[in-house]
Design a protein around this motif. Structure first.
Motif, PDB file in Angstrom:
ATOM      1  N   SER A  68       0.847  -1.193   0.000  1.00 20.99           N
ATOM      2  CA  SER A  68       0.000   0.000   0.000  1.00 20.99           C
ATOM      3  C   SER A  68       0.882   1.243   0.000  1.00 20.99           C
ATOM      4  O   SER A  68       1.724   1.423   0.877  1.00 20.99           O
ATOM      5  N   VAL A  69       0.679   2.099  -0.970  1.00 15.77           N
ATOM      6  CA  VAL A  69       1.456   3.327  -1.120  1.00 15.77           C
ATOM      7  C   VAL A  69       0.489   4.511  -1.087  1.00 15.77           C
ATOM      8  O   VAL A  69      -0.542   4.488  -1.760  1.00 15.77           O
ATOM      9  N   TYR A  70       0.825   5.519  -0.287  1.00 11.56           N
ATOM     10  CA  TYR A  70      -0.074   6.674  -0.196  1.00 11.56           C
ATOM     11  C   TYR A  70       0.717   7.970  -0.315  1.00 11.56           C
ATOM     12  O   TYR A  70       1.894   8.051   0.019  1.00 11.56           O
ATOM     13  N   HIS A  97      -1.733  12.604  31.702  1.00 13.39           N
ATOM     14  CA  HIS A  97      -1.118  12.289  30.413  1.00 13.39           C
ATOM     15  C   HIS A  97      -1.740  13.148  29.310  1.00 13.39           C
ATOM     16  O   HIS A  97      -2.873  13.638  29.442  1.00 13.39           O
ATOM     17  N   GLY A  98      -1.018  13.282  28.219  1.00 10.31           N
ATOM     18  CA  GLY A  98      -1.590  13.928  27.059  1.00 10.31           C
ATOM     19  C   GLY A  98      -2.624  13.033  26.410  1.00 10.31           C
ATOM     20  O   GLY A  98      -2.529  11.801  26.465  1.00 10.31           O
ATOM     21  N   VAL A  99      -3.639  13.641  25.810  1.00  7.42           N
ATOM     22  CA  VAL A  99      -4.675  12.888  25.090  1.00  7.42           C
ATOM     23  C   VAL A  99      -4.670  13.379  23.645  1.00  7.42           C
ATOM     24  O   VAL A  99      -4.882  14.571  23.388  1.00  7.42           O
ATOM     25  N   VAL A 100      -4.405  12.471  22.719  1.00  6.49           N
ATOM     26  CA  VAL A 100      -4.305  12.802  21.301  1.00  6.49           C
ATOM     27  C   VAL A 100      -5.536  12.262  20.579  1.00  6.49           C
ATOM     28  O   VAL A 100      -5.862  11.070  20.698  1.00  6.49           O
ATOM     29  N   PHE A 101      -6.224  13.128  19.852  1.00  3.34           N
ATOM     30  CA  PHE A 101      -7.372  12.735  19.037  1.00  3.34           C
ATOM     31  C   PHE A 101      -6.928  12.690  17.576  1.00  3.34           C
ATOM     32  O   PHE A 101      -6.417  13.693  17.060  1.00  3.34           O
ATOM     33  N   VAL A 102      -7.127  11.550  16.943  1.00  2.00           N
ATOM     34  CA  VAL A 102      -6.720  11.376  15.547  1.00  2.00           C
ATOM     35  C   VAL A 102      -7.958  11.108  14.699  1.00  2.00           C
ATOM     36  O   VAL A 102      -8.622  10.070  14.844  1.00  2.00           O
ATOM     37  N   PHE A 103      -8.282  12.051  13.821  1.00  2.00           N
ATOM     38  CA  PHE A 103      -9.335  11.876  12.831  1.00  2.00           C
ATOM     39  C   PHE A 103      -8.624  11.594  11.513  1.00  2.00           C
ATOM     40  O   PHE A 103      -8.107  12.511  10.870  1.00  2.00           O
ATOM     41  N   ASN A 104      -8.573  10.312  11.121  1.00  2.00           N
ATOM     42  CA  ASN A 104      -7.775  10.011   9.924  1.00  2.00           C
ATOM     43  C   ASN A 104      -8.657   9.964   8.688  1.00  2.00           C
ATOM     44  O   ASN A 104      -9.809   9.545   8.725  1.00  2.00           O
ATOM     45  N   GLY A 105      -8.082  10.427   7.594  1.00  2.00           N
ATOM     46  CA  GLY A 105      -8.856  10.649   6.378  1.00  2.00           C
ATOM     47  C   GLY A 105      -8.740   9.588   5.325  1.00  2.00           C
ATOM     48  O   GLY A 105      -9.244   9.769   4.206  1.00  2.00           O
ATOM     49  N   PHE A 106      -8.118   8.449   5.654  1.00  2.00           N
ATOM     50  CA  PHE A 106      -7.914   7.439   4.604  1.00  2.00           C
ATOM     51  C   PHE A 106      -7.889   6.055   5.245  1.00  2.00           C
ATOM     52  O   PHE A 106      -6.856   5.433   5.372  1.00  2.00           O
ATOM     53  N   GLU A 107      -9.068   5.547   5.606  1.00  2.00           N
ATOM     54  CA  GLU A 107      -9.161   4.206   6.188  1.00  2.00           C
ATOM     55  C   GLU A 107      -9.773   3.199   5.230  1.00  2.00           C
ATOM     56  O   GLU A 107      -9.363   2.038   5.184  1.00  2.00           O
ATOM     57  N   GLU A 108     -10.770   3.618   4.475  1.00  2.00           N
ATOM     58  CA  GLU A 108     -11.580   2.675   3.715  1.00  2.00           C
ATOM     59  C   GLU A 108     -10.823   1.938   2.617  1.00  2.00           C
ATOM     60  O   GLU A 108     -11.206   0.842   2.233  1.00  2.00           O
ATOM     61  N   ASN A 109      -9.763   2.521   2.129  1.00  2.66           N
ATOM     62  CA  ASN A 109      -9.035   1.846   1.051  1.00  2.66           C
ATOM     63  C   ASN A 109      -8.113   0.770   1.601  1.00  2.66           C
ATOM     64  O   ASN A 109      -8.218  -0.394   1.242  1.00  2.66           O
ATOM     65  N   ALA A 110      -7.196   1.107   2.472  1.00  2.00           N
ATOM     66  CA  ALA A 110      -6.283   0.108   3.051  1.00  2.00           C
ATOM     67  C   ALA A 110      -5.598   0.664   4.293  1.00  2.00           C
ATOM     68  O   ALA A 110      -4.398   0.472   4.482  1.00  2.00           O
ATOM     69  N   LEU A 111      -6.365   1.361   5.124  1.00  2.00           N
ATOM     70  CA  LEU A 111      -5.879   1.799   6.437  1.00  2.00           C
ATOM     71  C   LEU A 111      -4.689   2.758   6.357  1.00  2.00           C
ATOM     72  O   LEU A 111      -3.901   2.855   7.291  1.00  2.00           O
ATOM     73  N   ARG A 137     -11.023  -5.222   8.192  1.00  2.00           N
ATOM     74  CA  ARG A 137      -9.902  -4.883   9.071  1.00  2.00           C
ATOM     75  C   ARG A 137     -10.178  -3.502   9.647  1.00  2.00           C
ATOM     76  O   ARG A 137     -10.941  -2.725   9.082  1.00  2.00           O
ATOM     77  N   THR A 138      -9.555  -3.211  10.769  1.00  2.00           N
ATOM     78  CA  THR A 138      -9.685  -1.878  11.347  1.00  2.00           C
ATOM     79  C   THR A 138      -8.296  -1.293  11.566  1.00  2.00           C
ATOM     80  O   THR A 138      -7.278  -1.980  11.464  1.00  2.00           O
ATOM     81  N   ASP A 139      -8.270  -0.014  11.923  1.00  2.00           N
ATOM     82  CA  ASP A 139      -6.999   0.665  12.184  1.00  2.00           C
ATOM     83  C   ASP A 139      -6.255   0.064  13.368  1.00  2.00           C
ATOM     84  O   ASP A 139      -5.051   0.289  13.520  1.00  2.00           O
ATOM     85  N   TYR A 140      -6.948  -0.687  14.195  1.00  2.00           N
ATOM     86  CA  TYR A 140      -6.293  -1.378  15.311  1.00  2.00           C
ATOM     87  C   TYR A 140      -5.117  -2.214  14.803  1.00  2.00           C
ATOM     88  O   TYR A 140      -4.060  -2.269  15.442  1.00  2.00           O
ATOM     89  N   GLN A 141      -5.311  -2.850  13.655  1.00  2.00           N
ATOM     90  CA  GLN A 141      -4.254  -3.690  13.086  1.00  2.00           C
ATOM     91  C   GLN A 141      -2.984  -2.887  12.840  1.00  2.00           C
ATOM     92  O   GLN A 141      -1.877  -3.347  13.125  1.00  2.00           O
ATOM     93  N   VAL A 142      -3.144  -1.684  12.333  1.00  2.00           N
ATOM     94  CA  VAL A 142      -1.978  -0.855  12.032  1.00  2.00           C
ATOM     95  C   VAL A 142      -1.329  -0.347  13.315  1.00  2.00           C
ATOM     96  O   VAL A 142      -0.110  -0.463  13.506  1.00  2.00           O
ATOM     97  N   TYR A 143      -2.136   0.204  14.200  1.00  2.00           N
ATOM     98  CA  TYR A 143      -1.582   0.754  15.439  1.00  2.00           C
ATOM     99  C   TYR A 143      -0.909  -0.327  16.282  1.00  2.00           C
ATOM    100  O   TYR A 143       0.120  -0.072  16.926  1.00  2.00           O
TER     101      TYR A 143
END
Length: 875
Positions: free
Chosen positions: A141-143, A206-220, A291-297
């Motif tokens: 996967s290349v982005y 602790h710091g709390v980071v919110f990530v709204f990612n814009g490219f999940e549906e294709n391949a995370l 698959r979900t983003d859990y796999q990547v993280y």
């Protein structure tokens, strides 16, 4: 002359007793109907509890509920988020409108925040690549230019925290879907959580980071892009939010792994628990085609975390019907309450400061009726299972002493009867499983698959009733045909129940030995039978009284398995029309049906053998089975309904161009390609869409051209090549064009040549690199190592690259190094390169011919239809 009704009953009993010495130990067949009604009633009570959600709070409730999640605020944000249609990555709605909406909403939250907090907001733009090493169809996967909206909340005073908690979801949607559920719900839940945290008067540790990612549906890709962000190094754990349905409650289905303290925080700080380790194992075994983003993280980023998703009744997932009105505010309230409580707790968790010290074993976890969480490490599960199995066996053989004393027979006599009953019960269960699975095969072969897809009650008739009939008939025939004078009838029935307990103990021990954490499902049934056996031993299995003890002991297990069945079926039924179109969808559902009825019914069905007129109940179950078969072949059994349970079709308008080695155009054509998603593709459109008269299977096109010469959206689509259809069509309109430029080649050494290319086109592209026979790929620009080939084509390796871009439309340059055999000239053909472009963004136009074809599909069909381009060249 006249006898009272009671006298007549007594006379009838006396006459029956003369014919059958065991008559006095029987019970009325009405017991079977009463027990069945009780189980059904308990099931519906569980359903009411399972489907209940908290009252949604509105803005008028804010003053009286400080710190609470406000569902109305989230819903209002969802209205705006979905107002411009599908948010397809790479398109203006996603890359401009949605990014601006998120940024402006977060800026308003920051403006109204408590001074105790400090914020950093940015729009990340990232290039990168990653590899998915699937066995048959691996993917690189290349982005390029992927956008994430990220915001960090930290204490306003003091030094920057060394440890961060991350909470993330994605804001893009698939083509032609508004994406209100997936994952618009989670986007607005996160925004409201951020707002509530910002209003808290005390800063978090602790710091709390919110990530709204814009490219999940294709391949995370969006999640992977964030693992390249500078904040990632301080992320210690994460919460991932996603959705495959439009409502109900969210399930926590992956946790850790090996960081079981996360389950302690879930247990202590989530208001409405809904989770099970069984779901985690089913998901990780690939039974959920997603698959979900859990796999990547977790796998790529190396961080432990928790994965949440709305997953029940996901008929509308990835369809045009995943719209605003399908998301109730109660769903937002439920998810918001749970995640807000968990975030607040983890943001102060001391474990994040030294998280590696808390690495341990995986966890076994499950909720009980969404009331509370049961959690323990898997090593404890092994001990619990072993102890419960040992106690169960001891109780069984201890009970035989009491039974022998009651019946005035030897201990060996009771043991002998037990093993006879065990053999019959094993045969009954095996035949029940076999009968149900054979039914699944027959239904699929006869064209009746998926009849339960909308009318889910048919599952009970088609696949549970055969199992029930077998487990009723086995004990009944043994009691009727194998007369035993010295062992009481009720003792023989109890021995059948104990035989079933022995079967459950054997399954429990086997699953524990195989380290399957879902063994806890059998622990529950073993524990409660052990408990009722202890009580019955105390009362020495007093005639008739033991029945009440046994039935009371089954209430909690039946309630739990009822809840489990609701979760199981509501999750997996909608999946069966978007998986492997060559597989039998009824088989998995039949297996689940057998599992549920095994747990609920097998401690009940032997009781029928001690009832008077037992074949009345058997006939009732048989009749329901027959009625279900009849209904399944009527219009009621047709799987699909418009707007509520649609059929899915992917249709691509192909523009294909094939070139010779010298650059001459060899072939140029156009087709409508119909990708199969279920066993009814394309049967349901053959008679309704006139153009299907010209449709054929791909046939030998897959031998002539690399991967059939089809611009597959994903390389896995190639697996369905034998059942895919197409028909000739005129050329589509494509804008922007796909531009493949050959930048030249150079010799790397005597037997290796480097080829350089530049590619430009729509937001979603891909290409296939296939060295000719005798050649092989030695290196390329996407990774340090060359990944293994996918399914070969005509003996050639095939390497697949998925390429996407967000707001960066600039050309993408890449190179490959091809090794050639000694004696082969570098001027000879050495590789085939197929370049693919998918025009799925909202601005993609359909020709009149293509629109007419799509309009011909029935109203119950959700059709994803857009143009695709393929250019095949030889270098």
């Amino acid at each position: 002359m006249f006898k009272s009704y009671r006298d007549r009953l007594r006379l009838k009993a006396d006459r029956a007793a003369e014919l059958d010495g065991s008559y006095g130990q029987t019970i009325s067949v009405m017991w079977s109907f009463a027990i069945t009604a009780g189980v059904i009633g308990l099931y519906f009570l569980v359903y009411l509890n399972w489907s209940s959600l908290p009252t949604a709070l509105t803005t008028s409730d804010q003053a009286g509920n400080p710190g609470r999640f406000i569902a109305q605020v989230a819903k209002e944000n969802l209205v705006t988020l979905t107002s411009n249609g599908p948010r397809v990555a790479g398109g203006d709605v996603n890359e401009v409108f949605t990014v601006n909406f998120l940024r402006s909403t977060i800026e308003k939250i920051i403006a109204g925040a408590n001074p105790a907090h400090k914020f950093e907001l940015e729009v990340q733009q990232q290039d990168g690549n990653m590899f998915f090493g699937y066995e048959l169809y691996p993917m690189t996967s290349v982005y390029q230019g992927v956008q994430n909206v990220v915001v960090k909340l930290t204490p306003a005073a003091g030094p920057e925290p060394e440890n961060y908690l991350m909470i993330g979801t994605h804001f893009d949607s698939v083509a032609q879907s508004p994406g209100a559920g997936d994952a618009g719900t989670m986007v607005v839940v996160m925004l409201e959580i951020l707002r509530q945290l910002s209003l808290d008067s005390t800063a978090y540790q602790h710091g709390v980071v919110f990530v709204f990612n814009g490219f999940e549906e294709n391949a995370l890709q969006g999640a992977h892009a964030f693992t390249q962000h500078r904040w990632w190094e301080r992320i210690r754990t994460f919460i991932n939010l996603d959705s495959s349905s439009s409502g109900s409650r969210e399930v926590m289905f992956q946790a850790g792994p090996y960081y079981s303290f996360l389950m302690e925080y879930y247990r202590d700080h989530v208001s409405y628990p809904f989770c099970t380790a069984a779901a985690e194992e089913l998901f990780q075994e690939g039974l959920v085609p997603s698959r979900t983003d859990y796999q990547v993280y977790n796998e790529e980023g190396g961080r432990p975390g928790m994965d949440f998703a709305h997953s029940t009744w996901g008929y509308l997932y990835h369809t045009q019907y995943d719209a605003l009105d399908t998301v109730p505010m109660e769903t937002l309230q439920h998810t918001g309450d749970n995640i807000l409580g968990l975030v607040r707790a983890l943001a102060n968790a001391p474990e994040l400061a030294n998280i590696e010290e808390h690495k341990g074993s995986k966890a076994i976890f499950f909720d009980f009726l969404n009331w509370f969480l049961i959690y323990y490490p898997d090593w404890a599960g092994i001990i619990i299972n072993a102890v419960m199995a040992a106690i169960g066996i001891a109780l069984l053989f201890g009970s035989f002493f009491i039974m022998a004393s009651n019946d005035e027979v030897s201990y060996g006599r009771i043991v002998g009867q037990f093993f006879i009953n065990l053999g019959v019960q094993l045969i009954s269960v095996a035949l029940g499983i076999g009968f149900s699975l054979v039914m699944a095969v027959i239904m699929n072969a006869a064209g009746g698959a998926l009849s339960w897809f909308t009318e889910v009650w048919l599952i009970f008739g088609l696949y549970m009733c055969p199992f029930i009939m077998c487990t009723v008939l086995g004990p009944l025939l043994l009691i009727r045909l194998y007369k035993v004078e010295d062992v009481l009838l009720q003792t023989r029935i109890m021995l059948f129940l104990m035989a079933q307990q022995m079967i459950f103990i054997a399954i429990l021990v086997a699953m524990t030995g195989l380290e399957i954490r879902s063994a806890f499902m059998f622990t529950i049934v073993v524990v409660f039978f052990n408990a009722s056996t202890i009580v019955n031993m105390i009362i020495r299995f007093k005639q008739f009284h033991w029945i009440y003890v046994h039935l009371i002991g089954q209430i909690i297990p039946i309630a739990y398995y009822s809840s489990t069945s609701l979760t199981l079926f509501s999750t997996f039924i909608p999946l069966q029309n978007r998986g492997n179109a060559e597989a039998n969808p009824d088989m998995l559902i039949a297996l689940f049906a057998v599992e549920i009825v095994l747990m609920i019914a097998t401690f009940l069905t032997p009781l029928v053998a001690m009832m008077r007129k037992p074949f009345v109940y058997f006939g009732f179950v048989l009749a329901f089975w027959v009625i279900s078969i009849i209904v399944s072949v009527t219009p009621v059994g047709f799987p699909y309904r418009a707007e509520t349970s649609p059929q899915r079709y992917y249709v691509f308008h192909l523009d294909r161009n094939f070139y010779e080695f010298g650059g001459e155009l060899r072939k140029s054509d156009s087709h409508f390609y119909i990708h199969p998603f279920d066993v009814y593709s394309p049967d349901t459109i053959v008679d309704t869409v006139p153009e299907m008269e010209r449709a054929t299977l791909l046939g030998d096109e897959c031998d002539r051209e690399l991967y059939c010469g089809i611009p597959y959206y994903q390389n896995t689509y190639h697996a369905r090549r034998n059942i895919a259809w197409w028909l000739p069509a005129n050329k589509p309109a494509l804008d922007p064009p796909v531009i493949l430029e050959f930048l030249g080649k150079e010799s790397v050494d005597v037997n290796a040549t480097r080829y350089a290319f530049s590619m430009q086109g729509p937001s979603h592209m891909s290409f296939y690199v296939s060295p000719l026979a005798g050649f092989r790929m030695l290196a390329w620009s996407f990774s340090s190592d060359v990944p293994h080939s996918g399914v070969p084509w005509n003996g050639q390796d095939v390497h697949y690259v998925n390429f996407v871009h967000g707001n960066d439309y600039s050309p993408h340059e890449f190179w490959v190094v091809i090794g050639h055999p000694a004696g082969k000239s570098p001027t000879e053909p050495s590789l085939i390169l197929n370049v693919v472009g998918h025009y799925m963004n909202n601005g993609a136009t359909r020709t009149g011919e293509f629109q007419q074809f799509v309009d011909g599909f029935p109203d119950y069909a959700h059709v994803v239809a857009y143009p695709s381009y393929l250019e095949s060249r030889v270098f």
